[in-house]
Design a protein around this motif. Structure first.
Motif, mmCIF file in Angstrom:
data_model
loop_
_atom_site.group_PDB
_atom_site.id
_atom_site.type_symbol
_atom_site.label_atom_id
_atom_site.label_comp_id
_atom_site.label_asym_id
_atom_site.label_seq_id
_atom_site.Cartn_x
_atom_site.Cartn_y
_atom_site.Cartn_z
ATOM 1 N N SER A 155 0.818 -1.218 0.000
ATOM 2 C CA SER A 155 0.000 0.000 0.000
ATOM 3 C C SER A 155 0.850 1.265 0.000
ATOM 4 C CB SER A 155 -0.931 0.001 1.212
ATOM 5 O OG SER A 155 -0.202 0.138 2.420
ATOM 6 N N PHE A 156 2.132 1.146 0.293
ATOM 7 C CA PHE A 156 3.023 2.305 0.274
ATOM 8 C C PHE A 156 3.804 2.420 -1.034
ATOM 9 C CE2 PHE A 156 2.991 1.281 4.946
ATOM 10 C CZ PHE A 156 2.111 2.310 5.277
ATOM 11 N N THR A 157 3.405 1.644 -2.052
ATOM 12 C CA THR A 157 4.103 1.660 -3.340
ATOM 13 C C THR A 157 3.104 1.954 -4.457
ATOM 14 O OG1 THR A 157 3.788 -0.701 -3.828
ATOM 15 C CG2 THR A 157 5.672 -0.098 -2.441
ATOM 16 N N ASP A 158 3.631 2.148 -5.678
ATOM 17 C CA ASP A 158 2.778 2.325 -6.857
ATOM 18 C C ASP A 158 2.823 1.065 -7.721
ATOM 19 O OD1 ASP A 158 5.355 2.464 -7.750
ATOM 20 O OD2 ASP A 158 5.033 4.190 -9.062
ATOM 21 N N PHE A 159 2.858 -0.092 -7.097
ATOM 22 C CA PHE A 159 2.953 -1.375 -7.789
ATOM 23 C C PHE A 159 1.799 -1.516 -8.782
ATOM 24 C CE2 PHE A 159 2.529 -5.908 -8.379
ATOM 25 C CZ PHE A 159 3.830 -6.358 -8.413
ATOM 26 N N ASP A 160 2.141 -1.802 -10.054
ATOM 27 C CA ASP A 160 1.127 -1.997 -11.078
ATOM 28 C C ASP A 160 1.564 -3.121 -11.999
ATOM 29 O OD1 ASP A 160 3.152 -0.887 -12.560
ATOM 30 O OD2 ASP A 160 2.141 1.033 -12.891
ATOM 31 N N ARG B 78 10.445 -0.809 -11.578
ATOM 32 C CA ARG B 78 9.410 0.183 -11.853
ATOM 33 C C ARG B 78 8.542 0.492 -10.634
ATOM 34 N NH1 ARG B 78 8.026 1.025 -17.305
ATOM 35 N NH2 ARG B 78 9.299 -0.136 -18.777
ATOM 36 N N MET B 79 8.699 -0.320 -9.586
ATOM 37 C CA MET B 79 7.908 -0.102 -8.372
ATOM 38 C C MET B 79 8.599 0.931 -7.504
ATOM 39 S SD MET B 79 6.630 -2.886 -5.529
ATOM 40 C CE MET B 79 8.318 -3.312 -5.078
ATOM 41 N N ARG B 80 7.871 1.968 -7.133
ATOM 42 C CA ARG B 80 8.429 3.050 -6.335
ATOM 43 C C ARG B 80 7.706 3.162 -5.006
ATOM 44 N NH1 ARG B 80 7.335 7.995 -10.072
ATOM 45 N NH2 ARG B 80 5.320 6.903 -10.013
ATOM 46 N N PHE B 81 8.425 3.642 -4.021
ATOM 47 C CA PHE B 81 7.837 3.910 -2.711
ATOM 48 C C PHE B 81 7.173 5.291 -2.757
ATOM 49 C CE2 PHE B 81 8.088 5.733 1.559
ATOM 50 C CZ PHE B 81 7.429 4.758 2.295
ATOM 51 N N PHE C 70 -7.378 -5.886 -9.999
ATOM 52 C CA PHE C 70 -7.304 -6.922 -11.019
ATOM 53 C C PHE C 70 -7.910 -6.511 -12.354
ATOM 54 C CE2 PHE C 70 -7.242 -9.085 -6.914
ATOM 55 C CZ PHE C 70 -6.084 -9.838 -7.049
ATOM 56 N N LYS C 71 -8.529 -5.346 -12.396
ATOM 57 C CA LYS C 71 -9.008 -4.831 -13.683
ATOM 58 C C LYS C 71 -8.106 -3.721 -14.184
ATOM 59 C CE LYS C 71 -13.136 -2.960 -15.941
ATOM 60 N NZ LYS C 71 -14.564 -2.536 -15.751
ATOM 61 N N TRP C 72 -7.731 -2.820 -13.280
ATOM 62 C CA TRP C 72 -6.866 -1.710 -13.669
ATOM 63 C C TRP C 72 -5.428 -1.887 -13.185
ATOM 64 C CZ3 TRP C 72 -9.705 0.251 -17.133
ATOM 65 C CH2 TRP C 72 -11.068 0.428 -16.952
ATOM 66 N N TRP C 73 -5.174 -2.942 -12.411
ATOM 67 C CA TRP C 73 -3.835 -3.278 -11.945
ATOM 68 C C TRP C 73 -3.191 -2.167 -11.105
ATOM 69 C CZ3 TRP C 73 -2.017 -8.073 -11.949
ATOM 70 C CH2 TRP C 73 -2.598 -8.993 -12.815
ATOM 71 N N ASN C 74 -3.999 -1.451 -10.366
ATOM 72 C CA ASN C 74 -3.476 -0.484 -9.402
ATOM 73 C C ASN C 74 -3.335 -1.189 -8.048
ATOM 74 O OD1 ASN C 74 -3.490 1.634 -11.293
ATOM 75 N ND2 ASN C 74 -5.661 2.040 -10.880
ATOM 76 N N MET C 75 -2.336 -2.040 -7.954
ATOM 77 C CA MET C 75 -2.199 -2.896 -6.785
ATOM 78 C C MET C 75 -1.941 -2.093 -5.512
ATOM 79 S SD MET C 75 -2.686 -6.071 -7.434
ATOM 80 C CE MET C 75 -2.702 -7.308 -8.722
ATOM 81 N N GLY C 76 -1.147 -1.064 -5.591
ATOM 82 C CA GLY C 76 -0.875 -0.259 -4.411
ATOM 83 C C GLY C 76 -2.133 0.419 -3.898
ATOM 84 N N PHE C 77 -2.928 0.968 -4.817
ATOM 85 C CA PHE C 77 -4.188 1.615 -4.445
ATOM 86 C C PHE C 77 -5.156 0.596 -3.858
ATOM 87 C CE2 PHE C 77 -8.383 3.359 -5.251
ATOM 88 C CZ PHE C 77 -8.236 4.688 -4.869
ATOM 89 N N ALA C 78 -5.239 -0.590 -4.469
ATOM 90 C CA ALA C 78 -6.130 -1.636 -3.963
ATOM 91 C C ALA C 78 -5.694 -2.114 -2.580
ATOM 92 C CB ALA C 78 -6.165 -2.808 -4.942
ATOM 93 N N ALA C 79 -4.385 -2.215 -2.353
ATOM 94 C CA ALA C 79 -3.894 -2.622 -1.040
ATOM 95 C C ALA C 79 -4.233 -1.579 0.019
ATOM 96 C CB ALA C 79 -2.382 -2.844 -1.099
ATOM 97 N N ALA C 80 -4.143 -0.310 -0.345
ATOM 98 C CA ALA C 80 -4.528 0.746 0.595
ATOM 99 C C ALA C 80 -6.010 0.653 0.932
ATOM 100 C CB ALA C 80 -4.198 2.117 0.006
ATOM 101 N N LEU C 81 -6.830 0.365 -0.054
ATOM 102 C CA LEU C 81 -8.263 0.202 0.177
ATOM 103 C C LEU C 81 -8.531 -0.981 1.092
ATOM 104 C CD1 LEU C 81 -11.173 0.981 -0.418
ATOM 105 C CD2 LEU C 81 -11.037 -0.335 -2.544
#
Length: 305
Positions: free
Chosen positions: A49-54, A63-66, A272-283
């Protein structure tokens, strides 16, 4: 460790230590599985949740940033998050008590002394719990069909115009709620039946001798002794209903106009649709905090009574 495992007077220190080591050996595999499949994923989700993993970071972790708390800031500023939160709270606040009441009513009926074929009725009422959600959803889509559905046919007998249950934003969530209550109330019913069977029969006899009516026996005997069962059922129901996903995903895909979009469904779409894993983890972490706060509040309210 000594406080949790007091040394029996009949055992020596060496025997007690040997038994404790044996107990830990038996518990160790379960603890290892819990750590592997629960605590580690939770920790990974927190770090994610603290990264922009996509999707691009799957092939190249460089490509993953904090990004710190940026995902949480975006989450709190997203109108879709607040809409999903409102829908989920509506489902929990209305559907949760409704499910508990239906479960208690069914438990009282199947546990009544005059009821016959109790095992048959308990099995029949519990059957929706173990039925596949997809199969249930297909049947309910026909029941809720605006033109050919049985529910609208029944309403037409009372001169009530047909309702587009799954296509009208005002009725879509109540329809989902009706499906969820029907499918899940059997589990809580079994818990209530177990609680009712633990109420001593002599208390009802004493209340009847004192002239108490059936309602008074229920109000002053059954309900107070079911308080621990109510606490367990309400906490489990709250946790389950906050994780609303399958019903809207299968029935409406979150529509119409996002009227049935839940927090878990939004998390699924972002991850899993938009691959915003960091945003989804924060949610997911925000949802976990809300469930934890709701459970704590229920436990605190129980202590007040």
């Amino acid at each position: 460790m000594q406080a949790f495992f007091p040394v029996p007077y009949s055992l020596s220190q060496q025997e007690y230590a040997a038994q404790r080591r044996a107990a830990l050996c038996f518990v160790a595999p379960a603890l290892a599985l819990i750590a592997l499949f629960f605590f580690l994923p939770v920790l990974a989700g927190l770090l994610l949740s603290f990264t922009d993993f996509d999707i691009y970071a799957l092939g190249d972790y460089g490509r993953m940033r904090f990004v710190g708390l940026d995902n949480y800031r975006q989450l709190l500023q997203a109108p879709l998050f607040w809409l999903a939160l409102k829908n989920t709270l509506y489902f929990v606040v209305v559907g949760g008590p409704l499910s508990v009441c239906v479960s208690l009513g069914a438990a009282l009926l199947v546990n009544h002394p005059l009821a016959c074929c109790k095992p048959v009725f308990r099995s029949a009422l519990f059957l929706p719990v173990v039925t596949t959600l997809v199969a249930v959803a297909v049947v309910w889509r026909y029941l809720l069909h605006p033109r050919y559905g049985f529910l609208n046919y029944a309403l037409s007998r009372f001169d009530i115009p047909p309702i587009d249950w799954l296509g009208d934003p005002d009725w879509a969530m109540p329809a989902i709620m009706l499906l969820a209550v029907w499918k899940n109330f059997g589990f809580n019913m079994i818990i209530f039946v177990a609680g009712l069977q633990n109420v001593p029969g002599r208390l009802y006899e004493a209340a009847a001798l004192d002239g108490a009516s059936g309602w008074q026996q229920f109000r002053y005997v059954t309900l107070p002794l079911l308080a621990p069962t109510f606490l367990f059922v309400t906490v489990v129901t709250l946790i389950g209903y906050f994780q609303l996903f399958g019903e809207p995903y299968v029935m409406t895909q979150g529509g119409p106009n996002n009227a049935t979009l839940s927090m878990v469904l939004l998390m699924y779409q972002e991850g899993f649709k938009w691959w915003n894993m960091g945003f989804a983890a924060a949610l997911a972490l925000v949802l976990f905090a809300i469930i934890l706060a709701g459970t704590w509040l229920q436990l605190r309210l129980k202590r007040l009574y």
